[in-house]
Write a protein that holds these residues in place. Structure first.
Motif, PDB file in Angstrom:
ATOM      1  N   VAL A   1       0.860  -1.182   0.000  1.00  0.00           N
ATOM      2  CA  VAL A   1       0.000   0.000   0.000  1.00  0.00           C
ATOM      3  C   VAL A   1       0.898   1.234   0.000  1.00  0.00           C
ATOM      4  N   ALA A   2       0.719   2.097  -0.984  1.00  0.00           N
ATOM      5  CA  ALA A   2       1.560   3.300  -1.110  1.00  0.00           C
ATOM      6  C   ALA A   2       0.685   4.548  -1.071  1.00  0.00           C
ATOM      7  N   LEU A   3       1.149   5.571  -0.301  1.00  0.00           N
ATOM      8  CA  LEU A   3       0.432   6.840  -0.170  1.00  0.00           C
ATOM      9  C   LEU A   3       1.405   7.983  -0.455  1.00  0.00           C
ATOM     10  N   GLY A   4       1.080   8.784  -1.460  1.00  0.00           N
ATOM     11  CA  GLY A   4       1.969   9.870  -1.847  1.00  0.00           C
ATOM     12  C   GLY A   4       2.722   9.532  -3.117  1.00  0.00           C
ATOM     13  N   GLU A   5       3.075  10.556  -3.874  1.00  0.00           N
ATOM     14  CA  GLU A   5       3.682  10.335  -5.186  1.00  0.00           C
ATOM     15  C   GLU A   5       5.037   9.655  -5.102  1.00  0.00           C
ATOM     16  N   GLU A   6       5.895  10.094  -4.184  1.00  0.00           N
ATOM     17  CA  GLU A   6       7.217   9.470  -4.066  1.00  0.00           C
ATOM     18  C   GLU A   6       7.091   8.015  -3.602  1.00  0.00           C
ATOM     19  N   ALA A   7       6.172   7.788  -2.681  1.00  0.00           N
ATOM     20  CA  ALA A   7       5.970   6.419  -2.180  1.00  0.00           C
ATOM     21  C   ALA A   7       5.446   5.503  -3.279  1.00  0.00           C
ATOM     22  N   LYS A   8       4.547   6.036  -4.115  1.00  0.00           N
ATOM     23  CA  LYS A   8       4.019   5.229  -5.231  1.00  0.00           C
ATOM     24  C   LYS A   8       5.125   4.871  -6.206  1.00  0.00           C
ATOM     25  N   ASP A   9       6.007   5.827  -6.487  1.00  0.00           N
ATOM     26  CA  ASP A   9       7.132   5.532  -7.380  1.00  0.00           C
ATOM     27  C   ASP A   9       8.049   4.483  -6.764  1.00  0.00           C
ATOM     28  N   TYR A  10       8.311   4.604  -5.460  1.00  0.00           N
ATOM     29  CA  TYR A  10       9.182   3.641  -4.794  1.00  0.00           C
ATOM     30  C   TYR A  10       8.541   2.248  -4.761  1.00  0.00           C
ATOM     31  N   ALA A  11       7.209   2.208  -4.636  1.00  0.00           N
ATOM     32  CA  ALA A  11       6.505   0.926  -4.564  1.00  0.00           C
ATOM     33  C   ALA A  11       6.711   0.099  -5.827  1.00  0.00           C
TER      34      ALA A  11
ATOM     35  N   ALA B   1       2.316  -4.229   3.391  1.00  0.00           N
ATOM     36  CA  ALA B   1       3.348  -3.225   3.627  1.00  0.00           C
ATOM     37  C   ALA B   1       2.770  -1.857   3.310  1.00  0.00           C
ATOM     38  N   VAL B   2       2.857  -0.932   4.263  1.00  0.00           N
ATOM     39  CA  VAL B   2       2.328   0.416   4.076  1.00  0.00           C
ATOM     40  C   VAL B   2       3.494   1.397   4.076  1.00  0.00           C
ATOM     41  N   ILE B   3       3.577   2.165   2.995  1.00  0.00           N
ATOM     42  CA  ILE B   3       4.640   3.158   2.885  1.00  0.00           C
ATOM     43  C   ILE B   3       4.071   4.454   2.342  1.00  0.00           C
ATOM     44  N   GLY B   4       4.413   5.545   3.010  1.00  0.00           N
ATOM     45  CA  GLY B   4       4.022   6.884   2.576  1.00  0.00           C
ATOM     46  C   GLY B   4       5.257   7.725   2.343  1.00  0.00           C
ATOM     47  N   ASP B   5       5.044   8.964   1.893  1.00  0.00           N
ATOM     48  CA  ASP B   5       6.193   9.835   1.619  1.00  0.00           C
ATOM     49  C   ASP B   5       7.000  10.108   2.883  1.00  0.00           C
ATOM     50  N   ASP B   6       6.314  10.264   4.031  1.00  0.00           N
ATOM     51  CA  ASP B   6       7.027  10.540   5.282  1.00  0.00           C
ATOM     52  C   ASP B   6       7.870   9.337   5.701  1.00  0.00           C
ATOM     53  N   GLU B   7       7.283   8.113   5.614  1.00  0.00           N
ATOM     54  CA  GLU B   7       8.038   6.906   5.969  1.00  0.00           C
ATOM     55  C   GLU B   7       9.243   6.723   5.053  1.00  0.00           C
ATOM     56  N   LEU B   8       9.052   7.064   3.769  1.00  0.00           N
ATOM     57  CA  LEU B   8      10.150   6.926   2.815  1.00  0.00           C
ATOM     58  C   LEU B   8      11.318   7.820   3.206  1.00  0.00           C
ATOM     59  N   LYS B   9      11.016   9.054   3.648  1.00  0.00           N
ATOM     60  CA  LYS B   9      12.080   9.979   4.079  1.00  0.00           C
ATOM     61  C   LYS B   9      12.781   9.456   5.315  1.00  0.00           C
ATOM     62  N   GLU B  10      12.042   8.750   6.170  1.00  0.00           N
ATOM     63  CA  GLU B  10      12.623   8.208   7.402  1.00  0.00           C
ATOM     64  C   GLU B  10      13.236   6.823   7.200  1.00  0.00           C
ATOM     65  N   ASN B  11      13.205   6.346   5.909  1.00  0.00           N
ATOM     66  CA  ASN B  11      13.834   5.070   5.560  1.00  0.00           C
ATOM     67  C   ASN B  11      13.220   3.883   6.310  1.00  0.00           C
ATOM     68  N   LYS B  12      11.887   3.881   6.394  1.00  0.00           N
ATOM     69  CA  LYS B  12      11.231   2.775   7.079  1.00  0.00           C
ATOM     70  C   LYS B  12       9.908   2.454   6.387  1.00  0.00           C
ATOM     71  N   ILE B  13       9.375   1.293   6.718  1.00  0.00           N
ATOM     72  CA  ILE B  13       8.124   0.824   6.132  1.00  0.00           C
ATOM     73  C   ILE B  13       7.350   0.076   7.204  1.00  0.00           C
ATOM     74  N   ASN B  14       6.042   0.170   7.174  1.00  0.00           N
ATOM     75  CA  ASN B  14       5.197  -0.497   8.156  1.00  0.00           C
ATOM     76  C   ASN B  14       4.705  -1.822   7.579  1.00  0.00           C
ATOM     77  N   LEU B  15       4.867  -2.905   8.352  1.00  0.00           N
ATOM     78  CA  LEU B  15       4.432  -4.234   7.901  1.00  0.00           C
ATOM     79  C   LEU B  15       3.354  -4.753   8.848  1.00  0.00           C
ATOM     80  N   LYS B  16       2.210  -5.132   8.286  1.00  0.00           N
ATOM     81  CA  LYS B  16       1.105  -5.651   9.084  1.00  0.00           C
ATOM     82  C   LYS B  16       0.863  -7.114   8.767  1.00  0.00           C
ATOM     83  N   ASP B  17       0.799  -7.948   9.799  1.00  0.00           N
ATOM     84  CA  ASP B  17       0.433  -9.355   9.677  1.00  0.00           C
ATOM     85  C   ASP B  17      -1.092  -9.425   9.619  1.00  0.00           C
ATOM     86  N   MET B  18      -1.646  -9.855   8.493  1.00  0.00           N
ATOM     87  CA  MET B  18      -3.098  -9.825   8.297  1.00  0.00           C
ATOM     88  C   MET B  18      -3.812 -10.934   9.061  1.00  0.00           C
TER      89      MET B  18
END
Length: 423
Positions: free
Chosen positions: A335-345, A384-401
């Motif tokens: 899951v990507a939120l924000g333009e930079e995060a979408k590109d990184y995804a 995996a959830v990544i947004g522009d802010d997380e990308l700047k902080e070099n981290k990603i959120n992972l959820k066990d469904m």
């Protein structure tokens, strides 16, 4: 005006095709255990191959073959069955000279017969088959029957019945043939036109007639087992003894007749006893064909094989309520939120796929909630959830469904962390 699918054919859609793949892979694995190798032959062949190989008195050749002329005026046919094609390849590629004998082969693919479509029967259907060429040992007959039963049992079917018969050698068949002619000839005018035509050509085929199966002469027709010579009887007894040694249950049915002209000695069918399966219970059929290779132009070579329809097998599984262990989910949804995060995804998705992680992302620019719904539909194990802010902080959120637990992971450690969790 929309174009309709041809009558007697079907589309196999995602959700169902996985069942087909599982059945085919299970059959292939068992064939490997029995040391049968895959062969692939053309979907169309010379019409003469099936006229000579299957038999010009059979319904397949007389009524059901899809035949056409190519631009060179050659008569071709879509293959109605697999054995003749395999034997043609065996002869054409001189496999009878291979040092490893017998030659043990299996095949899988579409076959075509112009017959009335009904439940579990199509004009294009997929057949899985096995052929063993080069041995007259009754033990190979028992092996082939055992393999067929093993495939069905491995897939979870229990309501099965294996029925066997002997059609004897040439001498036995000739004696039986004369007895059949004498039995039916006085009243042959009471039978259908096909049976009348078969009386002299191949009276054994009368016993396989669907139209006249309730005629009183059918019940009193002479049995092939009464005309087996000593050699044929001994052969059949050995096949039965080997099956008992393998703990393969079976019944002897002297009325069993296979529909193709090339069979002799062992003939068999596997049937479903499942309630609600339908009036036509046969799942698989086969037998020995010691004259087929010569008929197609090769040296004298014995053979035995079987074939079954995958459509019929799936119908039997449904009738017994057997569910196949199909894994329909994926490992990861990004899951990507924000333009930079979408590109990184895009890059991250490619990276995890290269590591063998089945994964997906959103391509419709949906909101967070809609992307999570897409992950649920995909039955993703992790999101995996990544947004522009997380990308700047070099981290990603992972959820066990499964558990709902979440954790933050450094981007450079993400792929290895997910691989570790999946393993």
């Amino acid at each position: 005006m929309s174009i309709q699918i041809p009558r007697g054919t079907q589309d196999i859609l995602p959700g169902d095709v996985e069942k087909w793949q599982y059945v085919e892979e299970t059959a292939k694995k068992l064939c490997h255990a029995y040391q049968y190798k895959e062969i692939r032959t053309p979907i169309f062949e010379s019409s003469e191959l099936f006229t000579r190989g299957v038999g010009d008195t059979t319904d397949i050749v007389q009524k059901e073959m899809y035949m056409f002329e190519d631009r060179g005026g050659r008569s071709l046919a879509l293959r109605p069955e697999g054995t003749a094609s395999v034997v043609r390849s065996f002869v054409g590629n001189k496999m009878y000279g291979n040092p490893g004998q017998p030659v043990k082969l299996y095949y899988s693919g579409p076959m075509f017969r112009y017959e009335r479509p009904q439940a579990g029967r199509y004009r294009q259907f997929v057949q899985f088959g096995v052929e063993a060429l080069g041995s007259e040992d009754p033990a190979i007959d028992a092996e082939v029957l055992s393999l067929a039963m093993s495939i069905y049992k491995e897939l979870g079917l229990k309501q099965l019945k294996l029925v066997i018969n002997s059609l004897g050698d040439a001498g036995s068949r000739n004696a039986h043939r004369e007895a059949l002619i004498n039995h039916f000839k006085p009243r042959i005018d009471e039978f259908c036109g096909d049976c009348q035509n078969r009386l002299e050509k191949n009276p054994l085929r009368i016993l396989d007639c669907k139209k006249d199966r309730d005629h009183e002469l059918m019940a009193t027709a002479p049995s092939i087992l009464e005309y087996l010579n000593d050699e044929s009887r001994d052969y059949f007894e050995k096949v039965q003894r080997y099956l008992k040694d393998m703990d393969v249950e079976f019944e002897v049915d002297p009325t069993l007749v296979r529909g193709l002209d090339y069979y002799n000695h062992t003939a068999f069918e596997i049937m479903s006893n499942a309630e609600g399966f339908g009036a036509i219970t046969t799942l698989c059929g086969g037998g020995r064909y010691n004259g087929l290779v010569e008929e197609i132009g090769g040296p004298e070579t014995p053979g035995i094989g079987f074939a079954f329809s995958i459509e019929r097998l799936l119908a039997a599984l449904e009738a017994e309520g057997v569910g196949l262990p199909i894994n329909e989910g994926i490992d990861l949804f990004i899951v990507a939120l924000g333009e930079e995060a979408k590109d990184y995804a895009v890059k991250l998705l490619h990276t995890v796929r290269k590591e063998g992680i089945s994964s997906e992302k959103d391509y419709l620019d949906r909101k967070l909630k809609a992307q999570f719904k897409a992950a649920d539909r995909s039955q993703a194990k992790y999101v995996a959830v990544i947004g522009d802010d997380e990308l700047k902080e070099n981290k990603i959120n992972l959820k066990d469904m499964t558990t709902g637990e979440q954790e933050e992971i450094a981007l450079e450690q993400f792929v290895e962390t997910v691989k570790g969790k999946l393993s």
